[in-house]
Each structure stands twice: as C-alpha cells, then as structure tokens.
Design a protein around this motif. Structure first.
Motif, PDB file in Angstrom:
ATOM      1  N   LYS A  34      17.653  14.602 -94.750  1.00  0.00           N
ATOM      2  CA  LYS A  34      17.766  15.681 -95.743  1.00  0.00           C
ATOM      3  C   LYS A  34      18.759  15.312 -96.847  1.00  0.00           C
ATOM      4  CE  LYS A  34      16.492  19.585 -92.851  1.00  0.00           C
ATOM      5  NZ  LYS A  34      16.938  20.811 -92.178  1.00  0.00           N
ATOM      6  N   LEU A  35      19.906  14.761 -96.454  1.00  0.00           N
ATOM      7  CA  LEU A  35      20.917  14.401 -97.451  1.00  0.00           C
ATOM      8  C   LEU A  35      20.413  13.291 -98.376  1.00  0.00           C
ATOM      9  CD1 LEU A  35      24.114  14.530 -95.229  1.00  0.00           C
ATOM     10  CD2 LEU A  35      23.581  16.013 -97.157  1.00  0.00           C
ATOM     11  N   ILE A  36      19.715  12.313 -97.825  1.00  0.00           N
ATOM     12  CA  ILE A  36      19.182  11.226 -98.651  1.00  0.00           C
ATOM     13  C   ILE A  36      18.147  11.765 -99.628  1.00  0.00           C
ATOM     14  CG2 ILE A  36      17.753   9.137 -98.573  1.00  0.00           C
ATOM     15  CD1 ILE A  36      19.294   8.341 -96.048  1.00  0.00           C
ATOM     16  N   ASP A  37      17.296  12.681 -99.156  1.00  0.00           N
ATOM     17  CA  ASP A  37      16.299  13.283-100.048  1.00  0.00           C
ATOM     18  C   ASP A  37      16.962  14.069-101.179  1.00  0.00           C
ATOM     19  OD1 ASP A  37      14.246  12.199 -98.560  1.00  0.00           O
ATOM     20  OD2 ASP A  37      13.828  14.040 -97.440  1.00  0.00           O
ATOM     21  N   GLN A  38      18.010  14.808-100.851  1.00  0.00           N
ATOM     22  CA  GLN A  38      18.726  15.569-101.880  1.00  0.00           C
ATOM     23  C   GLN A  38      19.362  14.625-102.900  1.00  0.00           C
ATOM     24  OE1 GLN A  38      21.498  17.952 -99.649  1.00  0.00           O
ATOM     25  NE2 GLN A  38      20.003  19.564 -99.250  1.00  0.00           N
ATOM     26  N   ARG A  39      19.936  13.545-102.416  1.00  0.00           N
ATOM     27  CA  ARG A  39      20.557  12.563-103.326  1.00  0.00           C
ATOM     28  C   ARG A  39      19.512  11.917-104.229  1.00  0.00           C
ATOM     29  NH1 ARG A  39      24.707   8.489-101.194  1.00  0.00           N
ATOM     30  NH2 ARG A  39      22.900   7.276-101.690  1.00  0.00           N
ATOM     31  N   ASP A  40      18.353  11.593-103.666  1.00  0.00           N
ATOM     32  CA  ASP A  40      17.284  10.993-104.468  1.00  0.00           C
ATOM     33  C   ASP A  40      16.860  11.920-105.605  1.00  0.00           C
ATOM     34  OD1 ASP A  40      17.208   8.637-103.081  1.00  0.00           O
ATOM     35  OD2 ASP A  40      15.494   9.204-101.819  1.00  0.00           O
ATOM     36  N   GLY A  41      16.806  13.210-105.327  1.00  0.00           N
ATOM     37  CA  GLY A  41      16.448  14.175-106.361  1.00  0.00           C
ATOM     38  C   GLY A  41      17.475  14.219-107.481  1.00  0.00           C
ATOM     39  N   LEU A  42      18.723  13.992-107.155  1.00  0.00           N
ATOM     40  CA  LEU A  42      19.788  14.027-108.159  1.00  0.00           C
ATOM     41  C   LEU A  42      19.837  12.753-109.004  1.00  0.00           C
ATOM     42  CD1 LEU A  42      22.744  15.619-106.178  1.00  0.00           C
ATOM     43  CD2 LEU A  42      21.362  16.669-107.958  1.00  0.00           C
ATOM     44  N   LEU A  43      19.445  11.626-108.420  1.00  0.00           N
ATOM     45  CA  LEU A  43      19.547  10.350-109.141  1.00  0.00           C
ATOM     46  C   LEU A  43      18.803  10.368-110.474  1.00  0.00           C
ATOM     47  CD1 LEU A  43      19.356   7.582-106.406  1.00  0.00           C
ATOM     48  CD2 LEU A  43      21.236   8.094-107.943  1.00  0.00           C
ATOM     49  N   SER A  44      17.631  10.975-110.503  1.00  0.00           N
ATOM     50  CA  SER A  44      16.848  10.991-111.739  1.00  0.00           C
ATOM     51  C   SER A  44      17.489  11.881-112.813  1.00  0.00           C
ATOM     52  CB  SER A  44      15.424  11.459-111.456  1.00  0.00           C
ATOM     53  OG  SER A  44      15.443  12.784-110.962  1.00  0.00           O
ATOM     54  N   ARG A  45      18.362  12.787-112.394  1.00  0.00           N
ATOM     55  CA  ARG A  45      18.999  13.701-113.349  1.00  0.00           C
ATOM     56  C   ARG A  45      20.316  13.165-113.901  1.00  0.00           C
ATOM     57  NH1 ARG A  45      19.145  18.942-109.882  1.00  0.00           N
ATOM     58  NH2 ARG A  45      20.795  19.383-111.374  1.00  0.00           N
ATOM     59  N   ILE A  46      20.793  12.026-113.384  1.00  0.00           N
ATOM     60  CA  ILE A  46      22.049  11.450-113.878  1.00  0.00           C
ATOM     61  C   ILE A  46      21.741  10.577-115.081  1.00  0.00           C
ATOM     62  CG2 ILE A  46      23.968   9.918-113.336  1.00  0.00           C
ATOM     63  CD1 ILE A  46      23.702  10.762-110.415  1.00  0.00           C
ATOM     64  N   LYS A  47      22.226  11.001-116.227  1.00  0.00           N
ATOM     65  CA  LYS A  47      21.950  10.276-117.466  1.00  0.00           C
ATOM     66  C   LYS A  47      23.220  10.196-118.316  1.00  0.00           C
ATOM     67  CE  LYS A  47      17.051  11.399-117.846  1.00  0.00           C
ATOM     68  NZ  LYS A  47      16.740  10.925-116.580  1.00  0.00           N
ATOM     69  N   PRO A  48      23.425   9.060-118.995  1.00  0.00           N
ATOM     70  CA  PRO A  48      24.591   8.932-119.886  1.00  0.00           C
ATOM     71  C   PRO A  48      24.401   9.802-121.113  1.00  0.00           C
ATOM     72  CG  PRO A  48      23.277   6.910-119.875  1.00  0.00           C
ATOM     73  CD  PRO A  48      22.637   7.856-118.924  1.00  0.00           C
ATOM     74  N   PRO A  49      25.392  10.034-121.892  1.00  0.00           N
ATOM     75  CA  PRO A  49      26.774   9.532-121.837  1.00  0.00           C
ATOM     76  C   PRO A  49      27.584  10.285-120.790  1.00  0.00           C
ATOM     77  CG  PRO A  49      26.529  10.981-123.713  1.00  0.00           C
ATOM     78  CD  PRO A  49      25.167  10.872-123.061  1.00  0.00           C
ATOM     79  N   PHE A  50      28.577   9.578-120.241  1.00  0.00           N
ATOM     80  CA  PHE A  50      29.409  10.141-119.198  1.00  0.00           C
ATOM     81  C   PHE A  50      30.825  10.371-119.715  1.00  0.00           C
ATOM     82  CE2 PHE A  50      26.407   7.316-116.859  1.00  0.00           C
ATOM     83  CZ  PHE A  50      25.659   8.321-116.265  1.00  0.00           C
ATOM     84  N   THR A  51      31.443  11.436-119.230  1.00  0.00           N
ATOM     85  CA  THR A  51      32.848  11.672-119.536  1.00  0.00           C
ATOM     86  C   THR A  51      33.680  10.761-118.640  1.00  0.00           C
ATOM     87  OG1 THR A  51      33.081  13.391-117.863  1.00  0.00           O
ATOM     88  CG2 THR A  51      32.350  14.103-120.062  1.00  0.00           C
ATOM     89  N   SER A  52      34.965  10.685-118.894  1.00  0.00           N
ATOM     90  CA  SER A  52      35.821   9.821-118.068  1.00  0.00           C
ATOM     91  C   SER A  52      35.862  10.321-116.622  1.00  0.00           C
ATOM     92  CB  SER A  52      37.223   9.730-118.664  1.00  0.00           C
ATOM     93  OG  SER A  52      37.827  11.001-118.681  1.00  0.00           O
ATOM     94  N   GLU A  53      35.845  11.623-116.435  1.00  0.00           N
ATOM     95  CA  GLU A  53      35.832  12.180-115.079  1.00  0.00           C
ATOM     96  C   GLU A  53      34.540  11.799-114.358  1.00  0.00           C
ATOM     97  OE1 GLU A  53      35.909  16.472-112.731  1.00  0.00           O
ATOM     98  OE2 GLU A  53      36.011  16.438-114.918  1.00  0.00           O
ATOM     99  N   GLU A  54      33.411  11.872-115.059  1.00  0.00           N
ATOM    100  CA  GLU A  54      32.128  11.498-114.464  1.00  0.00           C
ATOM    101  C   GLU A  54      32.101  10.013-114.113  1.00  0.00           C
ATOM    102  OE1 GLU A  54      29.028  14.693-116.466  1.00  0.00           O
ATOM    103  OE2 GLU A  54      29.495  12.842-117.560  1.00  0.00           O
ATOM    104  N   GLN A  55      32.726   9.188-114.956  1.00  0.00           N
ATOM    105  CA  GLN A  55      32.777   7.754-114.661  1.00  0.00           C
ATOM    106  C   GLN A  55      33.579   7.490-113.394  1.00  0.00           C
ATOM    107  OE1 GLN A  55      34.284   5.864-118.187  1.00  0.00           O
ATOM    108  NE2 GLN A  55      32.303   5.940-119.255  1.00  0.00           N
ATOM    109  N   GLN A  56      34.700   8.186-113.240  1.00  0.00           N
ATOM    110  CA  GLN A  56      35.512   8.027-112.026  1.00  0.00           C
ATOM    111  C   GLN A  56      34.746   8.488-110.789  1.00  0.00           C
ATOM    112  OE1 GLN A  56      39.057  10.220-112.920  1.00  0.00           O
ATOM    113  NE2 GLN A  56      40.061   8.473-113.902  1.00  0.00           N
ATOM    114  N   LEU A  57      34.064   9.627-110.906  1.00  0.00           N
ATOM    115  CA  LEU A  57      33.271  10.118-109.784  1.00  0.00           C
ATOM    116  C   LEU A  57      32.136   9.149-109.455  1.00  0.00           C
ATOM    117  CD1 LEU A  57      32.998  13.950-110.474  1.00  0.00           C
ATOM    118  CD2 LEU A  57      34.006  12.854-108.485  1.00  0.00           C
ATOM    119  N   GLY A  58      31.543   8.573-110.483  1.00  0.00           N
ATOM    120  CA  GLY A  58      30.472   7.600-110.277  1.00  0.00           C
ATOM    121  C   GLY A  58      30.965   6.367-109.545  1.00  0.00           C
TER     122      GLY A  58
END
Length: 114
Positions: A34-58
């Motif tokens: 379930k967790l892997i499926d949820q993560r896969d759904g989020l991957l397509s929604r991650i798009k640049p540009p990223f803030t510095s906080e988002e870069q650290q989280l990434g």
C-alpha cells in the motif's frame, strides 16, 4: 506539499520494513504494498521548480529510499529462502510417503524363455 507527503510515506515505509510497527509477515507485506503504491502515485506529481525546503526534503527522501531499497532486497531474499525451504520439505515428504516413485525403470530385463 507533495514532496513532504512523499518523504513521510518513505519514512513510514522504512519503519515498517525495519519491523517496528507490524510483526505478522502477511500484514507487513500488505502494508508495504500500500505504501509503495501511494508513493508511486505521488512521484508523477513531483515537478520542478523546487524551493530550498523541498530540495532538502527530496535529498532526505533519497537517502531514506536507499535504506528502503536495501531492506526490500533483504525481505525478498528471506521470502525466497522460505519458499525454497518449503519446496525442499515437500520433496522430502513425498519421498517418505512414496519411496519408490523416483525409481527409474530403465534397464529392466525381460526374459522371453519359457
């Protein structure tokens, strides 16, 4: 923020793989899936540009993901080992219940003399 959710899911997946939350193997595998499926759904929604906080989280999510990959490989090896052991026990059990099943009939001699 999508990256924060991805990071949190990755951390939760790591905790499940390390065995801190679930002890039963079937429940653990179901939760991991379930967790892997949820993560896969989020991957397509991650798009640049990223803030510095988002870069650290990434970056943090990538480090966590390396640990997750390693633990998933270990989990896979453990399951494969168990399957091999079960198959070995099956073969052993079959030999015990029918010991003559594996005997070859090659070389059988037939005497035609009467």
């Amino acid at each position: 923020m999508v990256i924060r959710t991805f990071h949190d899911l990755t951390a939760e997946l790591l905790a499940v793989l390390e065995g801190h939350t679930i002890t039963e193997r079937d429940d653990k595998i179901e939760r991991i899936t379930k967790l892997i499926d949820q993560r896969d759904g989020l991957l397509s929604r991650i798009k640049p540009p990223f803030t510095s906080e988002e870069q650290q989280l990434g970056r943090a999510a990538l480090l966590l993901n390396q640990k997750v990959d390693h633990l998933l490989k270990l989990q896979k090896q453990e399951i494969q080992r168990d399957i091999q052991e079960i198959n070995k026990k099956k073969r052993s059990s079959n030999k015990y219940t029918n010991p003559y099943e594996s005997l070859s009939v090659d070389g059988m001699f037939y005497d035609k003399r009467n």
